[in-house]
Design a protein around this motif. Structure first.
Motif, PDB file in Angstrom:
ATOM      1  N   PHE A 201       0.829  -1.206   0.000  1.00 32.62           N
ATOM      2  CA  PHE A 201       0.000   0.000   0.000  1.00 32.62           C
ATOM      3  C   PHE A 201       0.861   1.252   0.000  1.00 32.62           C
ATOM      4  O   PHE A 201       0.581   2.212  -0.707  1.00 32.62           O
ATOM      5  CB  PHE A 201      -0.908   0.003   1.233  1.00 32.62           C
ATOM      6  N   LEU A 202       1.916   1.246   0.802  1.00 30.27           N
ATOM      7  CA  LEU A 202       2.741   2.441   0.927  1.00 30.27           C
ATOM      8  C   LEU A 202       3.582   2.714  -0.310  1.00 30.27           C
ATOM      9  O   LEU A 202       3.829   3.873  -0.660  1.00 30.27           O
ATOM     10  CB  LEU A 202       3.657   2.315   2.155  1.00 30.27           C
ATOM     11  N   PRO A 209      -5.006  -1.502  -6.521  1.00 34.78           N
ATOM     12  CA  PRO A 209      -6.246  -1.337  -5.757  1.00 34.78           C
ATOM     13  C   PRO A 209      -6.264  -2.244  -4.543  1.00 34.78           C
ATOM     14  O   PRO A 209      -5.296  -2.953  -4.257  1.00 34.78           O
ATOM     15  CB  PRO A 209      -7.315  -1.739  -6.778  1.00 34.78           C
ATOM     16  N   TYR A 210      -7.398  -2.243  -3.841  1.00 35.78           N
ATOM     17  CA  TYR A 210      -7.493  -3.039  -2.622  1.00 35.78           C
ATOM     18  C   TYR A 210      -7.605  -4.531  -2.897  1.00 35.78           C
ATOM     19  O   TYR A 210      -7.527  -5.331  -1.977  1.00 35.78           O
ATOM     20  CB  TYR A 210      -8.697  -2.577  -1.801  1.00 35.78           C
ATOM     21  N   ALA A 211      -7.760  -4.918  -4.148  1.00 35.44           N
ATOM     22  CA  ALA A 211      -7.888  -6.333  -4.483  1.00 35.44           C
ATOM     23  C   ALA A 211      -6.523  -7.008  -4.493  1.00 35.44           C
ATOM     24  O   ALA A 211      -6.082  -7.572  -5.490  1.00 35.44           O
ATOM     25  CB  ALA A 211      -8.581  -6.503  -5.823  1.00 35.44           C
ATOM     26  N   ILE A 233       1.753 -13.102  -2.774  1.00 36.21           N
ATOM     27  CA  ILE A 233       0.890 -11.943  -2.946  1.00 36.21           C
ATOM     28  C   ILE A 233      -0.088 -12.270  -4.066  1.00 36.21           C
ATOM     29  O   ILE A 233       0.311 -12.517  -5.204  1.00 36.21           O
ATOM     30  CB  ILE A 233       1.707 -10.687  -3.319  1.00 36.21           C
ATOM     31  N   TYR A 234      -1.382 -12.298  -3.750  1.00 35.16           N
ATOM     32  CA  TYR A 234      -2.399 -12.562  -4.759  1.00 35.16           C
ATOM     33  C   TYR A 234      -2.951 -11.244  -5.289  1.00 35.16           C
ATOM     34  O   TYR A 234      -3.318 -10.355  -4.515  1.00 35.16           O
ATOM     35  CB  TYR A 234      -3.552 -13.368  -4.159  1.00 35.16           C
ATOM     36  N   VAL A 235      -3.008 -11.123  -6.604  1.00 35.88           N
ATOM     37  CA  VAL A 235      -3.574  -9.934  -7.249  1.00 35.88           C
ATOM     38  C   VAL A 235      -4.683 -10.386  -8.200  1.00 35.88           C
ATOM     39  O   VAL A 235      -4.743 -11.545  -8.609  1.00 35.88           O
ATOM     40  CB  VAL A 235      -2.514  -9.130  -8.018  1.00 35.88           C
ATOM     41  N   ALA A 236      -5.544  -9.440  -8.559  1.00 35.73           N
ATOM     42  CA  ALA A 236      -6.713  -9.793  -9.359  1.00 35.73           C
ATOM     43  C   ALA A 236      -6.437  -9.811 -10.854  1.00 35.73           C
ATOM     44  O   ALA A 236      -7.148 -10.477 -11.607  1.00 35.73           O
ATOM     45  CB  ALA A 236      -7.857  -8.823  -9.052  1.00 35.73           C
ATOM     46  N   ARG A 237      -5.414  -9.073 -11.301  1.00 36.56           N
ATOM     47  CA  ARG A 237      -5.184  -8.934 -12.733  1.00 36.56           C
ATOM     48  C   ARG A 237      -3.701  -9.054 -13.066  1.00 36.56           C
ATOM     49  O   ARG A 237      -2.842  -8.764 -12.232  1.00 36.56           O
ATOM     50  CB  ARG A 237      -5.694  -7.570 -13.224  1.00 36.56           C
ATOM     51  N   TRP A 283     -10.091 -13.585  -5.909  1.00 30.75           N
ATOM     52  CA  TRP A 283      -9.621 -14.157  -4.643  1.00 30.75           C
ATOM     53  C   TRP A 283     -10.465 -13.677  -3.457  1.00 30.75           C
ATOM     54  O   TRP A 283     -10.608 -14.401  -2.462  1.00 30.75           O
ATOM     55  CB  TRP A 283      -8.149 -13.800  -4.405  1.00 30.75           C
ATOM     56  N   ASP A 284     -11.017 -12.440  -3.564  1.00 29.75           N
ATOM     57  CA  ASP A 284     -11.772 -11.874  -2.435  1.00 29.75           C
ATOM     58  C   ASP A 284     -13.151 -12.487  -2.273  1.00 29.75           C
ATOM     59  O   ASP A 284     -13.907 -12.095  -1.379  1.00 29.75           O
ATOM     60  CB  ASP A 284     -11.877 -10.349  -2.574  1.00 29.75           C
TER      61      ASP A 284
END
Length: 296
Positions: A201-202, A209-211, A233-237, A283-284
């Motif tokens: 985040f930082l 994004p938050y996903a 680390i899982y990401v959506a795209r 994932w969410d």
């Protein structure tokens, strides 16, 4: 001296400063803090010793209108934390004032079937004119009956010692539930994942994004006391994966380097941290991913 022990839940809208207050009261970094709203995703327990009292502080996710399954579970965790507490601290960002979100939270606390003792804590009071505080307090206490009102700055610590002392006095009589030298019940593998997520985040600003979520896949203590951690680390795209890795892997190395330094400072031991980025759309909504966050 009578032994005291009880739970105090910190509830409020996103970005009110709940995690900053928990860390300030505990005197240690237990919950991650970023400028982004909805950083906290699950309840974090901070164990605070004040005289003969043990204050079990519960940092909860910000309460907002949920849209996704993850959102709903986060909000449920916040309300559950409030329901289980001896005292609820309604933390309000004094600079933001009486927003619709704060109104909804106050209404929810007031309508709770099992009434809890509520204290109003106005945070960030150093950022607004003193003349604005009394009208804001009056408006909030009209919405929700509060036993006490505190005006603090969690960031600077102003007013926090008085709040901690009052909490210690208000805890019910009873034995301590945790060893006096414990700071939290958060497992080290989950704390490691959170520290990595904080750095994401930082260091990525609004690019990611938050996903995104982080899970510790392997956590081993090596000979000599060093810790070896492998986290995914899982990401959506796919585009998010490329951003996180960065050109020639520079960004993911920077995230890992800073996270490792944070963990070394926390645990005071060598840390070997290995990060892997995986694309995982949706994932969410997955039970396994949400269970890893302690939300299922």
């Amino acid at each position: 001296m009578t032994s005291r022990c009880g739970y105090a839940a910190i509830v409020g809208a996103p970005n009110a400063g709940k995690s900053t207050l928990l860390n300030r009261l505990a005197g240690a970094k237990l919950s991650i803090v970023t400028p982004k709203a909805q950083t906290t995703r699950f309840r974090v327990l901070g164990i605070v010793q004040e005289g003969a009292a043990q204050i079990l502080l519960v940092d909860t996710p910000g309460i907002f209108a949920p849209r996704r399954r993850l959102d709903r579970l986060m909000v449920d965790a916040a309300w559950s934390g409030a329901a289980d507490a001896d005292i609820v601290l309604l933390l309000v960002d004094a600079r933001a004032g009486l927003t619709e979100g704060v109104r909804a939270i106050a209404a929810g606390l007031g309508a709770a079937e099992k009434k809890r003792r509520c204290w109003l804590v106005l945070n960030k009071v150093d950022l607004i004119a003193a003349t604005q505080l009394l009208p804001l307090t009056a408006a909030l206490t009209d919405l929700l009956a509060c036993e006490q009102v505190f005006m603090i700055s969690a960031a600077t610590g102003d007013g926090v010692p008085a709040l901690r002392a009052a909490l210690a006095d208000a805890m019910p009589a009873g034995p301590h539930l945790y060893p006096d030298d414990d700071l939290t019940d958060l497992p080290d593998r989950l704390l490691a994942a959170e520290i990595v997520r904080e750095q994401i985040f930082l260091q990525t600003s609004d690019e990611i994004p938050y996903a995104v979520t982080v899970e510790t896949e392997s956590f081993r203590t090596l000979a000599g006391g060093a810790v070896r951690i492998e986290a995914v680390i899982y990401v959506a795209r796919a585009g998010h994966k490329a951003i996180l890795i960065g050109e020639q892997g520079r960004r993911i190395r920077a995230i890992g380097s800073r996270a490792r330094a944070e963990l070394i400072a926390l645990w005071e031991k060598p840390v070997h941290l290995f990060l892997h980025v995986k694309e995982r759309p949706g994932w969410d909504e997955e039970t396994a991913r949400l269970r890893a966050l302690g939300l299922e």
